[in-house]
Design an enzyme around this catalytic site. Structure first.
Site, PDB file in Angstrom:
ATOM      1  N   PHE A 200       0.926  -1.268   0.105  1.00 51.67           N
ATOM      2  CA  PHE A 200       0.159  -0.014  -0.030  1.00 51.67           C
ATOM      3  C   PHE A 200       0.898   1.378   0.132  1.00 51.67           C
ATOM      4  O   PHE A 200       0.920   2.130   0.925  1.00 51.67           O
ATOM      5  CB  PHE A 200      -0.833   0.185   1.151  1.00 51.67           C
ATOM      6  CG  PHE A 200      -1.707  -1.377   1.469  1.00 51.67           C
ATOM      7  CD1 PHE A 200      -2.998  -1.235   0.926  1.00 51.67           C
ATOM      8  CD2 PHE A 200      -1.524  -2.194   2.347  1.00 51.67           C
ATOM      9  CE1 PHE A 200      -3.658  -2.451   0.971  1.00 51.67           C
ATOM     10  CE2 PHE A 200      -2.021  -3.374   2.495  1.00 51.67           C
ATOM     11  CZ  PHE A 200      -3.234  -3.673   1.842  1.00 51.67           C
TER      12      PHE A 200
ATOM     13  N   ASP B  73       1.151  -1.384  -4.803  1.00 56.40           N
ATOM     14  CA  ASP B  73      -0.419  -0.421  -4.569  1.00 56.40           C
ATOM     15  C   ASP B  73      -0.959  -1.017  -5.662  1.00 56.40           C
ATOM     16  O   ASP B  73      -0.319  -1.061  -7.009  1.00 56.40           O
ATOM     17  CB  ASP B  73       0.062   0.893  -4.780  1.00 56.40           C
ATOM     18  CG  ASP B  73      -0.978   1.774  -4.042  1.00 56.40           C
ATOM     19  OD1 ASP B  73      -0.925   2.268  -2.985  1.00 56.40           O
ATOM     20  OD2 ASP B  73      -2.042   1.646  -4.645  1.00 56.40           O
TER      21      ASP B  73
ATOM     22  N   ALA C  34      -2.970  -6.158  -2.854  1.00 52.82           N
ATOM     23  CA  ALA C  34      -2.182  -6.617  -1.873  1.00 52.82           C
ATOM     24  C   ALA C  34      -2.485  -7.983  -1.549  1.00 52.82           C
ATOM     25  O   ALA C  34      -1.208  -8.789  -1.265  1.00 52.82           O
ATOM     26  CB  ALA C  34      -2.460  -5.715  -0.475  1.00 52.82           C
TER      27      ALA C  34
ATOM     28  N   ASP D 263       0.476  -0.671   5.407  1.00 57.86           N
ATOM     29  CA  ASP D 263      -0.189   0.492   5.845  1.00 57.86           C
ATOM     30  C   ASP D 263      -1.543   0.781   4.842  1.00 57.86           C
ATOM     31  O   ASP D 263      -1.677   1.544   3.852  1.00 57.86           O
ATOM     32  CB  ASP D 263       0.543   1.771   5.452  1.00 57.86           C
ATOM     33  CG  ASP D 263       0.234   3.091   5.945  1.00 57.86           C
ATOM     34  OD1 ASP D 263      -0.835   2.948   6.849  1.00 57.86           O
ATOM     35  OD2 ASP D 263       0.679   4.015   5.459  1.00 57.86           O
TER      36      ASP D 263
ATOM     37  N   CYS E 226      -5.541   3.160   9.934  1.00 53.68           N
ATOM     38  CA  CYS E 226      -5.651   4.886  10.258  1.00 53.68           C
ATOM     39  C   CYS E 226      -7.264   4.954   9.990  1.00 53.68           C
ATOM     40  O   CYS E 226      -7.826   5.941   9.915  1.00 53.68           O
ATOM     41  CB  CYS E 226      -4.974   5.564   8.862  1.00 53.68           C
ATOM     42  SG  CYS E 226      -5.825   4.971   7.451  1.00 53.68           S
TER      43      CYS E 226
END
Ligand code: SAH
Length: 404
Positions: A238, A260, A290, A308, A348
């Site tokens: 990522f 990515d 991924a 991430d 996140c």
């Protein structure tokens, strides 16, 4: 301006406690009457009164579950400042002083978050700085209307050196408010897009990139990765703009592979590698999903991995699915990493707490049966401060694992 003319909303009895503790949101259910858009224009500055008429603060009104985003609380004399250019000047100067204290505005580092919404007492406003350009994102109608004043005050900040201000809120404002915002320069124009982070150069694409063009929130974690990279075979999953990859290269990695699913992200990554390490053959990149990539690689192919992903849970309703996603992703990473491997893993998603994330990673580790230890617990950097009265502002969490 006569402050008596400012419209008011009134809290139901018993609903003033969170404002006394400076929580920056007033929920619609806390009001005696939630005004309609006809009664009170969205984005208007309102006074919030307690049921018995005391001033509790002022904020931006909006239709939605958060009815008011608080901009100011009463001073010792019970008064709130007017929300005008001078208000924004003061708040922005405070925000900039913090970044200067943090040592983020310096010749070899000119990419940083200058305003982090509630964390800088400016709910609904995000400002990232890339050298002499500031990129504004409004997340509330009130901040959309304040954009010209904010832009003007940004360029007036002494020492910050901001001469261009780009407004980028097409995807962050509530669709229902029909504001029809346009991404555009409010002040200045495009004058190049290379910014420096800890001495490394990055092309920042605020015109077409995600968010404001770069994830400044991973700066400290990228630095930590650099320290672990020496002699390692690195996978940056990522990768987006390749931030972790560029730091790994500087840290002396044997090889760095960036993955990515977006071909645009891969192009950005390659541009950033070339900007810092032209003709360096250690780097390869793959535009690939991924999960598919992790499935097809050999066990032990990498001994330093970064996972991430984008926020798996944008809302609480998506929480269970998100936790399953983190578990599946981390199980694959832990399964495939070499003996003695180091895994940087992040979430996140604001809706996922650090305990929930850790539990998901724990379940992932247990699925593989490998011995796993936590070396570091990571979070967002200091230019994304968490207002202590607003724990909801904590969103980035990560773990560095040692996998035997
Ligand atoms: N680590 C980056 C930020 C990651 S943003 C940094 O430090 O800047 C998340 C990235 O994940 C985006 O670039 C997005 O294109 C990519 N992505 C989303 N879903 C993906 C998937 N299934 N496989 C691979 N990449 C994916």
């Amino acid at each position: 301006m006569n402050t008596d003319k400012i419209p008011t909303v009134t809290l139901r009895k018993g609903k003033e406690e969170s404002l006394k503790r400076f929580h920056p949101w007033v929920f619609s259910g806390a009001l005696t009457h939630m005004p309609s858009a006809e009664e009170l224009e969205e984005g208007t500055v309102v006074k919030v009164l307690s049921h018995d008429g005391r001033l509790m603060g002022t904020g931006h009104f909006q239709i939605g579950s958060i009815a008011v985003r608080m901009l100011a609380f009463p001073d010792k004399d019970g008064k709130c400042p007017q929300i005008d250019a001078s208000y924004f000047r003061t708040r922005l100067a405070e925000a900039y002083n913090l970044r200067r204290t943090l040592g983020l505005s310096r010749p070899d580092n000119n990419a940083y978050r200058l305003v982090h919404g509630e964390g800088d007492f400016l709910p609904g406003l995000v400002v990232d700085v890339y050298d002499d350009t500031a990129v504004i994102q409004a997340h509330s109608v009130g901040m959309h209307y304040a954009r010209d004043i904010v832009a003007e005050e940004l360029t007036r900040l002494p020492d910050a050196g901001i001469s261009n201000v780009y407004y980028k809120s097409e995807t962050t404002l509530p669709f229902k408010a029909s504001l029809d915002p346009h991404n555009q320069y409010i002040i200045g124009s495009y004058k190049g897009n290379v910014a420096v982070e800890n001495g490394l150069k990055f092309n920042i694409d605020w015109l077409r990139g995600q968010k404001t063009g770069f994830f400044v929130d991973q700066r400290d974690n990228r630095s930590l990765l650099e320290k672990y990279a020496y002699g390692r075979k690195v996978l940056n999953m990522f990768c987006y703009t390749g931030g972790f990859s560029v730091y790994a290269m500087r840290g002396g990695a044997l090889s760095v592979d960036s993955v990515d699913s977006s071909a645009k992200a891969i192009a950005l990554t390659e541009a950033n590698i070339n900007l810092n390490f032209p003709d360096d053959t250690r780097h390869r990149s793959y535009a690939e999903d991924a999960f598919k990539y992790l499935e097809r690689i050999e066990k032990g192919a990498y001994d330093l991995m970064v996972l991430d992903p984008p926020a798996f849970a944008k809302h609480r309703s998506a929480l269970d699915n998100a936790l399953r996603g983190y578990k599946r992703l981390n199980a694959k990473g832990i399964e495939k990493i070499a003996h003695g491997g180091i895994l940087f893993t992040f979430s996140c998603s604001q809706a996922v707490t650090k305990e929930q994330f850790r539990l998901a990673v724990f379940s992932a580790a247990a699925m593989t049966g490998r011995k796993v230890r936590i070396l570091h617990q990571l979070h967002q950097p200091a230019d994304h401060p968490v207002n202590i009265y607003h724990p909801e502002g904590e969103y980035l969490k990560g773990l560095i694992l040692y996998v035997e």
